[in-house]
Design an enzyme around this catalytic site. Structure first.
Site, PDB file in Angstrom:
ATOM      1  N   LYS A  72      -9.208   8.297   0.763  1.00  0.00           N
ATOM      2  CA  LYS A  72      -8.112   7.422   1.196  1.00  0.00           C
ATOM      3  C   LYS A  72      -7.768   6.493   0.033  1.00  0.00           C
ATOM      4  CE  LYS A  72      -8.568   3.885   4.276  1.00  0.00           C
ATOM      5  NZ  LYS A  72      -8.645   3.184   5.574  1.00  0.00           N
ATOM      6  N   ARG A 115      -9.909   3.894  13.536  1.00  0.00           N
ATOM      7  CA  ARG A 115     -11.321   4.125  13.190  1.00  0.00           C
ATOM      8  C   ARG A 115     -12.094   2.813  13.108  1.00  0.00           C
ATOM      9  NH1 ARG A 115     -11.887   0.969   8.464  1.00  0.00           N
ATOM     10  NH2 ARG A 115     -11.590   2.203   6.584  1.00  0.00           N
ATOM     11  N   GLN A 143      -5.873  -4.837  14.915  1.00  0.00           N
ATOM     12  CA  GLN A 143      -7.307  -4.669  15.190  1.00  0.00           C
ATOM     13  C   GLN A 143      -7.692  -5.242  16.548  1.00  0.00           C
ATOM     14  OE1 GLN A 143      -9.311  -2.718  13.813  1.00  0.00           O
ATOM     15  NE2 GLN A 143      -7.925  -2.191  12.167  1.00  0.00           N
ATOM     16  N   ASP A 164      -5.057 -16.373  19.479  1.00  0.00           N
ATOM     17  CA  ASP A 164      -4.408 -16.138  18.179  1.00  0.00           C
ATOM     18  C   ASP A 164      -3.863 -17.486  17.712  1.00  0.00           C
ATOM     19  OD1 ASP A 164      -3.118 -13.346  16.736  1.00  0.00           O
ATOM     20  OD2 ASP A 164      -2.226 -15.276  16.178  1.00  0.00           O
ATOM     21  N   ASP A 232     -17.172 -12.415   7.457  1.00  0.00           N
ATOM     22  CA  ASP A 232     -17.771 -13.637   8.007  1.00  0.00           C
ATOM     23  C   ASP A 232     -16.779 -14.796   8.047  1.00  0.00           C
ATOM     24  OD1 ASP A 232     -17.602 -13.792   5.281  1.00  0.00           O
ATOM     25  OD2 ASP A 232     -19.555 -14.717   4.965  1.00  0.00           O
TER      26      ASP A 232
HETATM   27  N1  NAD Z   1     -13.640  -4.324   8.575  1.00  0.00           N
HETATM   28  C1  NAD Z   1     -12.766  -3.349   8.608  1.00  0.00           C
HETATM   29  O1  NAD Z   1     -13.112  -2.171   8.657  1.00  0.00           O
HETATM   30  C2  NAD Z   1     -11.311  -3.668   8.652  1.00  0.00           C
HETATM   31  C3  NAD Z   1     -10.370  -2.621   8.740  1.00  0.00           C
HETATM   32  C4  NAD Z   1      -9.015  -2.952   8.856  1.00  0.00           C
HETATM   33  C5  NAD Z   1      -8.625  -4.293   8.838  1.00  0.00           C
HETATM   34  N2  NAD Z   1      -9.571  -5.263   8.705  1.00  0.00           N
HETATM   35  C6  NAD Z   1      -9.221  -6.676   8.708  1.00  0.00           C
HETATM   36  O2  NAD Z   1      -8.991  -7.070  10.055  1.00  0.00           O
HETATM   37  C7  NAD Z   1      -8.134  -8.205  10.083  1.00  0.00           C
HETATM   38  C8  NAD Z   1      -7.026  -7.982  11.088  1.00  0.00           C
HETATM   39  O3  NAD Z   1      -6.228  -6.893  10.661  1.00  0.00           O
HETATM   40  P1  NAD Z   1      -4.943  -6.468  11.486  1.00  0.00           P
HETATM   41  O4  NAD Z   1      -4.453  -5.191  10.911  1.00  0.00           O
HETATM   42  O5  NAD Z   1      -5.239  -6.581  12.939  1.00  0.00           O
HETATM   43  O6  NAD Z   1      -3.927  -7.638  11.076  1.00  0.00           O
HETATM   44  P2  NAD Z   1      -2.659  -8.150  11.875  1.00  0.00           P
HETATM   45  O7  NAD Z   1      -1.799  -8.856  10.875  1.00  0.00           O
HETATM   46  O8  NAD Z   1      -2.085  -7.048  12.690  1.00  0.00           O
HETATM   47  O9  NAD Z   1      -3.250  -9.229  12.908  1.00  0.00           O
HETATM   48  C9  NAD Z   1      -3.872 -10.407  12.525  1.00  0.00           C
HETATM   49  C10 NAD Z   1      -3.642 -11.460  13.606  1.00  0.00           C
HETATM   50  O10 NAD Z   1      -4.477 -12.584  13.343  1.00  0.00           O
HETATM   51  C11 NAD Z   1      -3.743 -13.758  13.623  1.00  0.00           C
HETATM   52  N3  NAD Z   1      -4.406 -14.872  12.954  1.00  0.00           N
HETATM   53  C12 NAD Z   1      -4.239 -15.356  11.693  1.00  0.00           C
HETATM   54  N4  NAD Z   1      -5.098 -16.384  11.474  1.00  0.00           N
HETATM   55  C13 NAD Z   1      -5.841 -16.515  12.613  1.00  0.00           C
HETATM   56  C14 NAD Z   1      -6.893 -17.373  13.025  1.00  0.00           C
HETATM   57  N5  NAD Z   1      -7.404 -18.292  12.212  1.00  0.00           N
HETATM   58  N6  NAD Z   1      -7.371 -17.243  14.291  1.00  0.00           N
HETATM   59  C15 NAD Z   1      -6.886 -16.308  15.133  1.00  0.00           C
HETATM   60  N7  NAD Z   1      -5.892 -15.491  14.799  1.00  0.00           N
HETATM   61  C16 NAD Z   1      -5.389 -15.565  13.563  1.00  0.00           C
HETATM   62  C17 NAD Z   1      -2.332 -13.438  13.198  1.00  0.00           C
HETATM   63  O11 NAD Z   1      -1.390 -14.301  13.826  1.00  0.00           O
HETATM   64  C18 NAD Z   1      -2.205 -11.983  13.664  1.00  0.00           C
HETATM   65  O12 NAD Z   1      -1.740 -11.915  15.006  1.00  0.00           O
HETATM   66  C19 NAD Z   1      -7.638  -8.360   8.644  1.00  0.00           C
HETATM   67  O13 NAD Z   1      -8.407  -9.370   8.046  1.00  0.00           O
HETATM   68  C20 NAD Z   1      -7.943  -7.025   7.993  1.00  0.00           C
HETATM   69  O14 NAD Z   1      -8.139  -7.152   6.601  1.00  0.00           O
HETATM   70  C21 NAD Z   1     -10.896  -4.981   8.629  1.00  0.00           C
END
Ligand code: NAD
Length: 324
Positions: A72, A115, A143, A164, A232
């Protein structure tokens, strides 16, 4: 000239293939078992960083048990949403594990969303109470949606407490999840209401090198499980230190992230998901443990799902065949 072809699957095509969450969880379970038994290959993500806080990562993996090989190539550019563009974008190449020939090139956004939720469900299978009913979600985005969808496959969920920082996002989430997954969803006004009283907690806000550390010790209930999708960032070190078992999906990659400045104040690691899936390390051992996993997102997760999409797309005649 070769007359070989590969299948191109756009974002719409990948979603239209209709792979179900339970199939994804099953493929990840096979994959983590193989990882725990040392049968997978996954070099740590090399990456380039063209802008502030932006990345393009290469994520190769080989899963012999699923005859899956590929890579990927995924980017995250935090300024994109302000430009009307997605934060995450990228492509995945699936290769023939016997010949190395490229079989398919597909958009990777759908796979990344699903995933990651499935990996939370695998962590929860080993670390959460099987009777878990109430999930707290902090970050009601992509997520926040896919994690609950995946948890619902394995747990008798009833209620979601949705927080949120954008209250409208939590309201939209509540309407959608209530209708789509038939769960009660309560949008809440404070992060604490999405942690205290919950059996499972998913934090899925922005990933930060310097955590905002909002969740304090004493918030996560005895017997609860948390999945730290946003690393974290949300958790005070004292709150993470309350975990009886602190896990991750891959210990080597976690160490790499630590060298990059993430995860500076986490407790000692108990196990990775491969060790839990094979039983080499115990999962939950009592109803009162507080357990946590901080999954980083692995190339193995992606390559577990890609062959399912390729095979089903071929069966359904979805996608565009292109000459090699
Ligand atoms: N660990 C992994 O495998 C993995 C994989 C994909 C994405 N991620 C991470 O997961 C996170 C979410 O990704 P996503 O695609 O859902 O993003 P997204 O932009 O679709 O959703 C994020 C949400 O968080 C909200 N937000 C921002 N600051 C906040 C806070 N302090 N408290 C609560 N809500 C808050 C935003 O308003 C938004 O609704 C990102 O940090 C992304 O990098 C991790």
């Amino acid at each position: 000239m070769s007359d070989q072809q590969l299948l191109y699957l756009s974002q719409k095509d990948v979603a239209a293939v209709g792979i179900g969450m339970s199939e994804i969880i099953e493929a990840l379970e096979i994959t983590f078992r193989a990882k725990g038994e040392g049968r997978t290959e996954m070099p740590p993500k090399p990456g380039i960083h063209p802008g502030v806080d932006s990345f393009i990562h290469a994520m190769p993996a080989y899963i012999p048990d699923l005859k899956s090989a590929g890579i990927k190539w995924v980017s995250g550019f935090p300024d994109n949403p302000g430009k009307g563009l997605p934060y995450i974008s990228g492509l995945l190449i699936l290769n023939d594990a016997d010949t190395g020939l490229p079989l398919a090139v597909m958009d990777c956004v759908w796979i990344t969303a699903k995933r990651t939720g499935a990996a939370t469900a695998i962590g929860a299978k080993y670390l959460a109470r099987p009777d878990s009913q109430v999930v707290g979600v902090l970050g009601c985005g992509v997520q926040g949606r896919s994690n609950v969808e995946a948890l619902k496959v394995l747990f008798p969920l009833k209620r979601i407490m949705a927080y949120d920082s954008d209250a409208d996002a939590a309201k939209r989430y509540a309407g959608e999840i209530q209708a789509r997954l038939d769960l009660e969803v309560e949008p809440v006004k404070t992060p604490r209401e999405a942690v205290s009283g919950c059996d499972i907690v998913v934090t899925a806000g922005p990933i930060l090198k310097k955590p905002h550390a909002t969740i304090q010790s004493g918030w996560l209930e005895e017997g609860a499980f948390a999945s730290l999708v946003d690393f974290d960032s949300y958790w005070h070190p004292d709150a993470m230190a309350e975990a009886n078992k602190f896990c991750t999906d891959d210990i080597d990659q976690l160490r790499l992230y630590q060298q990059m400045g993430y995860f500076q104040k986490i407790p000692p690691l108990h196990a990775d998901l491969g060790e839990l899936a094979t039983g080499r390390k115990p999962g939950r051992q009592s109803a009162t443990e507080r357990n946590i996993t901080a999954n980083l997102g692995l190339a193995l997760d992606d390559m577990a799902v890609a062959p399912l999409i390729f095979q089903r797309a071929r069966e359904k005649g979805i996608g565009t065949w292109l000459p090699l």
